[in-house]
Design an enzyme around this catalytic site. Sequence first.
Site, PDB file in Angstrom:
ATOM      1  N   GLY A  20       0.806  -1.220   0.000  1.00  0.00           N
ATOM      2  CA  GLY A  20       0.000   0.000   0.000  1.00  0.00           C
ATOM      3  C   GLY A  20       0.835   1.265   0.000  1.00  0.00           C
ATOM      4  O   GLY A  20       0.502   2.245  -0.681  1.00  0.00           O
ATOM      5  N   THR A  21       1.936   1.256   0.758  1.00  0.00           N
ATOM      6  CA  THR A  21       2.825   2.424   0.794  1.00  0.00           C
ATOM      7  C   THR A  21       3.399   2.704  -0.589  1.00  0.00           C
ATOM      8  O   THR A  21       3.493   3.868  -1.021  1.00  0.00           O
ATOM      9  CB  THR A  21       3.970   2.186   1.799  1.00  0.00           C
ATOM     10  OG1 THR A  21       3.423   1.984   3.100  1.00  0.00           O
ATOM     11  CG2 THR A  21       4.924   3.369   1.823  1.00  0.00           C
ATOM     12  N   LYS A 108      -5.369 -12.970  -3.008  1.00  0.00           N
ATOM     13  CA  LYS A 108      -5.560 -14.302  -3.604  1.00  0.00           C
ATOM     14  C   LYS A 108      -6.414 -15.214  -2.742  1.00  0.00           C
ATOM     15  O   LYS A 108      -7.218 -16.002  -3.257  1.00  0.00           O
ATOM     16  CB  LYS A 108      -4.224 -14.970  -3.917  1.00  0.00           C
ATOM     17  CG  LYS A 108      -3.360 -15.351  -2.722  1.00  0.00           C
ATOM     18  CD  LYS A 108      -2.318 -14.316  -2.449  1.00  0.00           C
ATOM     19  CE  LYS A 108      -1.383 -14.696  -1.318  1.00  0.00           C
ATOM     20  NZ  LYS A 108      -0.387 -13.635  -1.080  1.00  0.00           N
ATOM     21  N   GLU A 132      -4.898  -8.605 -11.055  1.00  0.00           N
ATOM     22  CA  GLU A 132      -3.635  -9.087 -11.625  1.00  0.00           C
ATOM     23  C   GLU A 132      -2.596  -9.395 -10.554  1.00  0.00           C
ATOM     24  O   GLU A 132      -1.835 -10.364 -10.665  1.00  0.00           O
ATOM     25  CB  GLU A 132      -3.068  -8.056 -12.599  1.00  0.00           C
ATOM     26  CG  GLU A 132      -1.768  -8.466 -13.275  1.00  0.00           C
ATOM     27  CD  GLU A 132      -1.939  -9.684 -14.181  1.00  0.00           C
ATOM     28  OE1 GLU A 132      -1.266 -10.708 -13.940  1.00  0.00           O
ATOM     29  OE2 GLU A 132      -2.767  -9.617 -15.111  1.00  0.00           O
ATOM     30  N   VAL A 135      -1.748 -13.071  -8.239  1.00  0.00           N
ATOM     31  CA  VAL A 135      -0.899 -14.218  -8.581  1.00  0.00           C
ATOM     32  C   VAL A 135       0.371 -13.712  -9.249  1.00  0.00           C
ATOM     33  O   VAL A 135       0.313 -12.972 -10.225  1.00  0.00           O
ATOM     34  CB  VAL A 135      -1.622 -15.198  -9.540  1.00  0.00           C
ATOM     35  CG1 VAL A 135      -0.702 -16.376  -9.875  1.00  0.00           C
ATOM     36  CG2 VAL A 135      -2.923 -15.699  -8.925  1.00  0.00           C
ATOM     37  N   ASP A 204      -0.731 -20.857   0.182  1.00  0.00           N
ATOM     38  CA  ASP A 204      -0.624 -19.707  -0.719  1.00  0.00           C
ATOM     39  C   ASP A 204      -0.646 -20.152  -2.177  1.00  0.00           C
ATOM     40  O   ASP A 204      -1.397 -19.609  -3.002  1.00  0.00           O
ATOM     41  CB  ASP A 204       0.667 -18.938  -0.409  1.00  0.00           C
ATOM     42  CG  ASP A 204       0.908 -17.788  -1.362  1.00  0.00           C
ATOM     43  OD1 ASP A 204       0.329 -16.706  -1.159  1.00  0.00           O
ATOM     44  OD2 ASP A 204       1.682 -17.964  -2.325  1.00  0.00           O
ATOM     45  N   LYS A 208      -3.529 -19.538  -5.379  1.00  0.00           N
ATOM     46  CA  LYS A 208      -3.153 -19.042  -6.701  1.00  0.00           C
ATOM     47  C   LYS A 208      -3.498 -20.054  -7.788  1.00  0.00           C
ATOM     48  O   LYS A 208      -3.929 -19.676  -8.884  1.00  0.00           O
ATOM     49  CB  LYS A 208      -1.656 -18.710  -6.718  1.00  0.00           C
ATOM     50  CG  LYS A 208      -1.300 -17.548  -5.791  1.00  0.00           C
ATOM     51  CD  LYS A 208       0.191 -17.383  -5.615  1.00  0.00           C
ATOM     52  CE  LYS A 208       0.522 -16.223  -4.692  1.00  0.00           C
ATOM     53  NZ  LYS A 208       1.971 -16.109  -4.419  1.00  0.00           N
TER      54      LYS A 208
END
EC number: 1.1.1.3
Length: 435
Positions: A20-21, A108, A132, A135, A204, A208
């Site tokens: 986010g930063t 994801k 986008e 993944v 994880d 994906k």
Amino acid sequence: MTLEAGKPIRVALLGCGTVGTQIARLLTEQADDLAARVGARIDLVGIAVRRPNKHREVPAELLTTDAAALVTRADVDVVVEVIGGIEPTRGWLLDALNAGKSVVTANKALLAEHAGELFEAADRTGADLYFEAAVAGAIPLLRPLRESLAGDRITRVMGIVNGTTNFILSAMDETGAGYGETLDEASRLGYAEADPTADVDGFDAASKAAILASLSFHTRVTAGDVYREGISAVTSADFAAARALGRTIKLLAICERVHTEDGESVAVRVHPAMIPRSHPLAGVSGAFNAVFVEAEAAGQLMFYGQGAGGAPTASAVLGDLVAVARNRVVGGRGPRESAYADLAVRPIAQASTRYHISLDVADRAGVLSAVAAEFAQHEVSIAAVRQEGRANDASLVIVTHSAPDAALRSTVDKVAGLPFVHEVVSVMRVEGEDS
């Protein structure tokens, strides 16, 4: 609905951590370029965070702890989400979509469970849903699957989609070190989280894989549909065995279109596998990601690059934001969900795989023929055998041809019970070679 001339696209950002930063920074630093590409300015009007006093790098007036209010504000056009997790994020994004706000997300886990629900909300209001960055980080992968290859028929997707596990396995291969010490090194260097479970146990990568399969085969696939194995059981001995056969070991996400007498279905799995060192994925080292796509007309394609990190992921998010903003300017809409095929997802027991099996056995006459008889009994064909004696024992390595996973598992169970088999040292699937 076309945007009023001269009016900016106003963006709400959920989350201001590592990614986010970088998004906030790039929106400021590249404001003029982005406006030229979009045809309207993109203004960041609010950022939802948990602890505003921890984010002195952004203007204080943008910060809020009330994400629920931010996503439905009348002056917000697009919501960008980089918080992660499923709840309460799912509710916020549904509220945004139901209010007609377009959504860009890198989440994801949420998409792997609730993409259908989010797409349905987007369809009701004509909003866009782009993801986008969910993944493979900065690698342009999902847009080619759902747009560039929309006129083709994808048959297989196989890739390395988790940087942490790829770093660990690459280091084990290069140094000969064991899993535990390599995981410790990955943690020290910042490649592994304090709690690495989601990465090393394959959660994880499974999320994906579900997204990749959904886009590739026009079928809703959730994380729960994905067979999953992690890498904690991979040993330095496994790498030595792979090296002796000209292979290495990678954690692979594999999505396949399967043809049988019963019709088409899909198989989706995540597990460690031996692959030949000549395969394009074998040379993908460190924390990089790569995905190998096979399509009927396009043939073989490979996508490679940085799979994680603040700036690379922010790049993918901004690419989506530009696409959404352009749609707002001209009154267009992005791609909708494509789940028309509605193919069944095959359980792992029915998936066709190959095995590399390492056994410790008594070194005496008749052992190999008895082991081979068990394979024949289960209709599993042997592709290669290697036996090395040591004192009164021997190491027996068997590589099979493709067979249903259930048949292979049953064979291994039977072989393990033979009186002259001391131990099944390892069992690993083999990918990337002709069956």
